[in-house]
Design an enzyme around this catalytic site. Structure first.
Site, PDB file in Angstrom:
ATOM      1  N   GLY A 193       0.671  -1.090   0.124  1.00 55.87           N
ATOM      2  CA  GLY A 193      -0.261   0.221  -0.045  1.00 55.87           C
ATOM      3  C   GLY A 193       1.027   1.340   0.440  1.00 55.87           C
ATOM      4  O   GLY A 193       0.771   2.275  -1.095  1.00 55.87           O
TER       5      GLY A 193
ATOM      6  N   ASN B  84      -8.449   3.656   8.542  1.00 51.87           N
ATOM      7  CA  ASN B  84      -7.616   2.855   8.999  1.00 51.87           C
ATOM      8  C   ASN B  84      -7.725   2.749  11.313  1.00 51.87           C
ATOM      9  O   ASN B  84      -7.365   1.450  11.024  1.00 51.87           O
ATOM     10  CB  ASN B  84      -5.859   2.425   8.313  1.00 51.87           C
TER      11      ASN B  84
ATOM     12  N   GLN C 272      -7.902  -0.652   3.058  1.00 48.80           N
ATOM     13  CA  GLN C 272      -8.592  -1.085   4.174  1.00 48.80           C
ATOM     14  C   GLN C 272     -10.257  -1.785   3.311  1.00 48.80           C
ATOM     15  O   GLN C 272     -10.765  -1.921   4.626  1.00 48.80           O
ATOM     16  CB  GLN C 272      -8.924  -0.126   5.525  1.00 48.80           C
TER      17      GLN C 272
ATOM     18  N   SER D  32      -3.487  -3.169  -0.892  1.00 48.21           N
ATOM     19  CA  SER D  32      -2.265  -4.029  -0.355  1.00 48.21           C
ATOM     20  C   SER D  32      -2.981  -5.762   0.079  1.00 48.21           C
ATOM     21  O   SER D  32      -3.330  -6.126   0.881  1.00 48.21           O
ATOM     22  CB  SER D  32      -1.597  -3.261   0.920  1.00 48.21           C
TER      23      SER D  32
ATOM     24  N   HIS E 207      -1.793  -7.509   2.168  1.00 43.10           N
ATOM     25  CA  HIS E 207      -1.778  -8.398   4.120  1.00 43.10           C
ATOM     26  C   HIS E 207      -2.897  -7.824   5.114  1.00 43.10           C
ATOM     27  O   HIS E 207      -3.262  -7.948   5.995  1.00 43.10           O
ATOM     28  CB  HIS E 207      -0.367  -8.310   4.729  1.00 43.10           C
TER      29      HIS E 207
ATOM     30  N   THR F 281      12.508  -7.307 -10.851  1.00 40.77           N
ATOM     31  CA  THR F 281      11.997  -8.767 -11.101  1.00 40.77           C
ATOM     32  C   THR F 281      10.407  -9.352  -9.945  1.00 40.77           C
ATOM     33  O   THR F 281      11.117  -8.645  -9.411  1.00 40.77           O
ATOM     34  CB  THR F 281      13.317 -10.038 -10.768  1.00 40.77           C
TER      35      THR F 281
ATOM     36  N   CYS G 217       1.016   2.003  12.361  1.00 38.13           N
ATOM     37  CA  CYS G 217       1.858   2.670  12.348  1.00 38.13           C
ATOM     38  C   CYS G 217       2.676   4.260  13.058  1.00 38.13           C
ATOM     39  O   CYS G 217       3.322   4.696  13.357  1.00 38.13           O
ATOM     40  CB  CYS G 217       1.284   3.678  10.617  1.00 38.13           C
TER      41      CYS G 217
HETATM   42  C1  LIG Z   1      -1.878  -0.912   6.080  1.00 39.02           C
HETATM   43  C2  LIG Z   1      -2.172   0.218   5.054  1.00 39.02           C
HETATM   44  C3  LIG Z   1      -1.429   1.298   4.083  1.00 39.02           C
HETATM   45  C4  LIG Z   1      -0.038   0.864   4.118  1.00 39.02           C
HETATM   46  O1  LIG Z   1       0.279  -0.368   3.213  1.00 39.02           O
HETATM   47  P1  LIG Z   1       1.450  -1.517   3.231  1.00 39.02           P
HETATM   48  O2  LIG Z   1       0.765  -2.731   2.545  1.00 39.02           O
HETATM   49  O3  LIG Z   1       2.040  -2.104   4.486  1.00 39.02           O
HETATM   50  O4  LIG Z   1       2.904  -0.941   2.350  1.00 39.02           O
HETATM   51  C5  LIG Z   1      -1.846   2.361   3.174  1.00 39.02           C
HETATM   52  N1  LIG Z   1      -3.096   2.546   3.616  1.00 39.02           N
HETATM   53  C6  LIG Z   1      -4.040   2.409   4.101  1.00 39.02           C
HETATM   54  C7  LIG Z   1      -5.296   2.856   4.650  1.00 39.02           C
HETATM   55  C8  LIG Z   1      -3.352   1.449   5.766  1.00 39.02           C
HETATM   56  O5  LIG Z   1      -4.068   0.343   6.574  1.00 39.02           O
END
Ligand SMILES: *Cc1c(COP(=O)(O)O)cnc(C)c1O
Length: 385
Positions: free
Chosen positions: A68, A148, A176, A196, A198, A234, A322
């Site tokens: 993200g 988030n 999110q 993203s 994860h 890559t 964060c």
């Molecule tokens: C977690 C998050 C990100 C960052 O994503 P990563 O893959 O961890 O770099 C960015 N924006 C929001 C709203 C998030 O919740």
């Protein structure tokens, strides 16, 4: 008991299984011509299709990134650099993720003007504020789909309509929301969208940026021309395969998961507010993610709350992952009008598909016990517990 899915989510076992062969036998470089490389390339393109499908895009509009944060940076910096001769004004909101907020602040230090739209007590931007902020210099609007920390959902389709009419690029951070609520790039009128892996039961370190056909931005890196030149290097094939699988699983179960999570969320919110004196919900009651609840409790310090819940086996957050290592109050909670002390007393619970009704019951009881215990010890608490 894991209740911090907005920070990250566990990898779905099916996702892990799908990734495995690409670490071992199928290790080819997707840019090579022999069958080992072609297998990697085919797996990557199948994953690209899954990602495109979950947001209603075309495969040619999907760029794989490291997550993200990188997607947000490419969209914002890439637009600023490409359009610097057209204008120098960017509009965003007061409650963006640091990946957007800090990128905008960097641009401010480098000659760009940034307007941060207020979100009021309910944590939602108002379209009339956006309209008033647009100038002839505006080149980009970047507003997140859902927050988030407090989970509030922004009026993205309306914002996008205005941006389109004015010929201004519109980016949304949908990290999110993808996999949790319906996301469709044409209905939402977005030009760029970040997601993203994860946050939707895929692996860490992989994500994607949707760039609508015809949108022109500058790449941030230069190299072998991968990902149509937007993101050379890559490709991370196991990660990409994992993201694709996570999207496909999330697409299939989107409605039933959203329904289940909304029920759990509402049960949690109602019980916590009812059982704890002087407790409040941060953010709009219903225009929020199905899995998000964010509370505050008078005279309670967030960190103590988190640590005491941890003793009871519950993983939750105060602020966001964060910002929890910084001692500053969350900029999101300040933006909805809380005082610093109030902002420090917040608790974010973000549910996941593996959570059950029993988990909610256990959590409600644990919160009540911890709040009572902390208030007994607190010099700030004058009321009865
Ligand atoms: C977690 C998050 C990100 C960052 O994503 P990563 O893959 O961890 O770099 C960015 N924006 C929001 C709203 C998030 O919740």
């Amino acid at each position: 008991m894991y209740m911090d899915h907005s920070a990250t989510s566990p990898v779905d076992p099916e996702v892990f299984e799908a990734m495995k062969p690409y670490f071992t036998n199928e290790f080819g470089n997707a840019s090579t011509l022999y069958s080992l490389g072609r297998n990697a390339k085919n797996a990557m393109e199948a994953a690209r299709q899954e990602v495109a499908t979950i947001i209603g895009a075309d495969t040619k509009e999907i760029i794989f990134t490291s997550g993200g944060t990188e997607s947000d940076n490419i969209a914002i910096l890439g637009t600023a650099r490409k359009l610097k001769n057209k204008g120098n004004h960017i509009i965003t909101s007061d409650i963006e993720h640091p990946a957007v907020e800090e990128t905008c602040k960097y641009l401010e230090k480098n000659g760009y003007k940034v307007t941060y739209l207020p979100v009021y007590e309910e944590g939602i931007v108002r379209v009339k504020d956006l309209e008033a902020a647009i100038t002839d210099e505006t080149i980009l609007i970047t507003i997140m789909h859902a927050n988030n920390e407090i989970g509030t959902i922004q009026p993205i389709a309306e914002i996008g309509k205005i941006a389109n009419e004015r010929g201004i690029y519109f980016h949304t951070d949908a990290v999110q929301t993808v996999g949790k609520i319906p996301v469709n790039v044409s209905e939402m009128n977005v030009d760029m969208l970040s997601l993203s892996s994860h946050k939707l039961y895929g692996p860490k370190g992989i994500g994607a940026l949707y760039i609508k056909k015809g949108v022109r931005i500058e790449p941030l890196m230069y190299g072998g021309g991968h990902e149509r030149g937007f993101r050379p290097g890559t490709e991370n094939i196991p990660g990409i395969v994992g993201l694709g699988k996570a999207c496909s699983i999330a697409s299939q179960n989107l409605e039933s998961n959203a329904r289940k999570l909304t029920n759990l969320r509402d049960k949690l919110i109602d019980a916590v507010l009812e059982q704890n004196k002087d407790s409040y919900l941060n953010g709009h009651r219903t225009k929020r993610l199905p899995n998000n609840a964010n509370f505050r409790f008078d005279a309670i310090e967030g960190e103590s709350l988190i640590l005491n819940l941890d003793f009871k086996g519950i993983a939750a957050s105060t602020g966001s992952a964060c910002s929890s290592t910084k001692l500053e109050a969350s900029h999101v909670l300040l933006a909805i009008g809380l005082e610093k002390e109030e902002a420090h007393g917040s608790l974010r619970i973000s549910l996941g598909i593996e959570n059950t009704e029993e988990d909610i019951d256990y959590t409600v009881t644990a919160i009540k016990e911890v709040v009572e215990k902390l208030r007994k010890m607190s010099p700030l608490w004058c009321g009865a517990v």
